[in-house]
Scaffold this active site. Structure first.
Site, mmCIF file in Angstrom:
data_model
loop_
_atom_site.group_PDB
_atom_site.id
_atom_site.type_symbol
_atom_site.label_atom_id
_atom_site.label_comp_id
_atom_site.label_asym_id
_atom_site.label_seq_id
_atom_site.Cartn_x
_atom_site.Cartn_y
_atom_site.Cartn_z
ATOM 1 N N LYS A 1 -13.435 3.151 -2.015
ATOM 2 C CA LYS A 1 -12.814 2.480 -3.169
ATOM 3 C C LYS A 1 -12.041 1.229 -2.756
ATOM 4 O O LYS A 1 -11.926 0.291 -3.530
ATOM 5 C CB LYS A 1 -11.833 3.448 -3.853
ATOM 6 C CG LYS A 1 -12.520 4.441 -4.757
ATOM 7 C CD LYS A 1 -11.504 5.033 -5.722
ATOM 8 C CE LYS A 1 -12.128 6.187 -6.493
ATOM 9 N NZ LYS A 1 -11.428 7.451 -6.262
ATOM 10 N N ARG A 2 -11.501 1.261 -1.551
ATOM 11 C CA ARG A 2 -10.732 0.107 -1.084
ATOM 12 C C ARG A 2 -11.549 -1.179 -1.144
ATOM 13 O O ARG A 2 -11.011 -2.263 -1.250
ATOM 14 C CB ARG A 2 -10.299 0.321 0.372
ATOM 15 C CG ARG A 2 -9.098 1.198 0.565
ATOM 16 C CD ARG A 2 -8.588 1.093 2.001
ATOM 17 N NE ARG A 2 -9.654 1.361 2.991
ATOM 18 C CZ ARG A 2 -10.209 0.438 3.749
ATOM 19 N NH1 ARG A 2 -9.827 -0.821 3.654
ATOM 20 N NH2 ARG A 2 -11.150 0.766 4.614
#
Ligand code: GLU
Length: 481
Positions: A253-254
């Site tokens: 997700k980063r």
């Protein structure tokens, strides 16, 4: 022998691009060889598994154009297809192992196990179950049962090298001593452990090839021991290299958008995502990048899977999506883009469907994702001058251009209407002559007045789309009259 593969997601969230790639490669492999694709839901983690996630994963896989032969929604001969509905099958196999002495009950408490771990930590040894209950006598066991102690079931493992003959990575060897000792098959609350369930599912569902991410390699070593204990032949394994973000860390997700649903919402076409994902760890052996689905399917082979990690290139995916958008014909583009236009209903009611199709067609060379259309359509449909436009409107030279163009339009003989590109081509030289403005000085103020921004499509195309009266109205507004 029919080739059978499975896609076995855990329904604990949205479909991640890594899992989607796993599904895609399984699908390409099995459809290339004319086999069968099984969809299995791995919901042994009752707390984190949800129905919504199960449904959304299936929707997203279908959206990518991947189909399956058996699954929760397509009962077949090897169901049920949710692990939560297969408990008795796991229990039967567990009883078999207990009866044969290949597995045993362990009564160690959490605290006892924690103390062992702590001692190992202090000795700088890796955590490993020391085999405390491995050799309990029948009396000792009966005694613990009588006390009502709860137990887990552990697999008895011996020191040995476990060989994984991997279709992608070649021979990979694991020492059984690295697996943390006799590992658990069933928890004390009766819940089945992941590795045990997977083996029994793969055997009973007659899976011939297990293709999954290389993060599962340690699981594979454990699973091979389970196959052996049960007396089953393991399937063929292939472990795909990981997908990394641009910074070479595991894609997460980063890095931004990583779920299929997000890509869909951001206006990516399934064809583009399909094509792009197929190149994450596979290539056709030459420089081709944009390849239609049928071509990838025809040429796909496990031999061309790479061992090194694939880097997810967000820019390249955007670029490729733009190519696929430009492949759409006028009607396909309208159908694809319409869900991404919040105002589509009003616009169609006001100006008609054909008008909207024209506008989309006009912008198709300048977009990469379907969500790029909305602000552009908005510019044309409902005029709103941006900052750059306002600046231009304030300049004397721009005002002269806009005024001259406006007067030319307003003075057009009604017989010449509706406004066409040819008429604008007749007018522009006259405006140039009257004002001395040419090139950008001529086009930018006019464009800014028409669409609210000095940059964008050709005013000779936009003008006819708006119509003479609307262009005059917008020029008046820009001139403040
Ligand atoms: N449920 C596992 C996952 O989502 C699948 C593992 C497997 O393919 O065996 O990672």
């Amino acid at each position: 022998m029919t080739i059978r593969v499975r896609f076995a997601p855990s329904p604990t969230g949205m479909l991640h691009i890594g899992n989607a790639r796993t599904a895609l490669f399984n699908w390409l492999f099995v459809r290339h060889h004319g086999g069968e694709f099984v969809f299995r839901i791995e919901d042994t983690d009752r707390e984190r598994s949800t129905k919504e996630s199960e449904i959304s994963i299936m929707e997203d896989i279908a959206w990518l154009g991947l189909d399956w032969n058996e699954g929760p929604d397509k009962p077949g001969a090897h169901g049920p297809y949710r692990q939560s509905e297969r408990t008795s099958i796991y229990e039967d196999h567990c009883s078999q192992l207990l009866n044969e002495g290949k597995a045993y009950r362990c009564y160690c408490t959490k605290e006892e196990l924690e103390a062992v771990k702590e001692a190992q930590r202090q000795r700088k040894e890796p955590p490993s179950y020391p085999g405390t209950c491995r050799n309990l006598s029948p009396e000792e066991r009966a005694d613990r049962e009588k006390q009502g102690l709860s137990s887990v079931v552990r697999l008895r493992i011996e020191p040995e090298d476990i060989l994984v003959n991997d279709l992608i990575r070649g021979e990979v060897v694991f020492g059984s001593h690295t697996l943390g000792g006799d590992f658990v098959l069933f928890r004390s609350d009766g819940g089945v452990m992941y590795n045990f369930a997977v083996v029994i599912d793969d055997v009973t569902m007659k899976i011939t090839h297990v293709l999954r991410g290389e993060d599962h390699l340690t699981n594979t070593a454990k699973q091979i021991l389970i196959y052996r204990a049960l007396g089953y032949e393991p399937p063929q394994f292939g472990h795909m290299a990981m997908i990394l973000g641009p910074d070479r860390a595991k894609l997460s997700k980063r890095h931004g958008t990583v779920s299929v649903r997000q890509f869909k919402d951001e206006g990516y076409l399934p064809e583009a995502l399909f094509n792009y994902m197929s190149l994450l760890g596979w290539n056709p052996g030459d420089e081709r990048e944009k390849m239609p689905r049928e071509e990838i399917l025809r040429e796909f082979s496990l031999e061309r899977l790479t061992k090194s990690a694939a880097i997810f290139d967000f820019k390249k995916l955007r670029w490729m999506n733009g190519l696929y958008i430009r492949d759409l014909d006028r009607d396909q583009l309208f159908a694809a883009a319409r869900p991404y236009l919040p105002d589509a209903g009003n616009i169609v009611a006001e100006r008609g469907e054909e008008w909207l199709k024209d506008v989309l067609w006009l912008f198709r060379d300048n977009v990469e994702v379907l969500t790029d259309f909305a602000p552009r359509v908005g510019m044309i449909a409902a005029f709103e001058a941006g900052e750059e436009a306002q600046k231009l409107f304030a300049e004397e030279a721009s005002q002269q251009v806009m005024r001259a163009f406006r007067d030319e339009l307003a003075g057009l003989d009604g017989a010449k209407l509706p406004l066409t590109t040819e008429i604008i081509d007749e007018i522009l030289p006259r405006v140039q002559e009257a004002t001395g403005a040419k090139g950008r000085k001529l086009f930018m103020p006019l464009r800014a007045a028409m669409i609210g921004s000095p940059h964008g499509p050709d005013i000779r195309v936009v003008g006819p789309m708006l119509g003479r009266d609307e262009v005059v109205r917008r020029l008046d507004a820009a001139l403040g009259v």
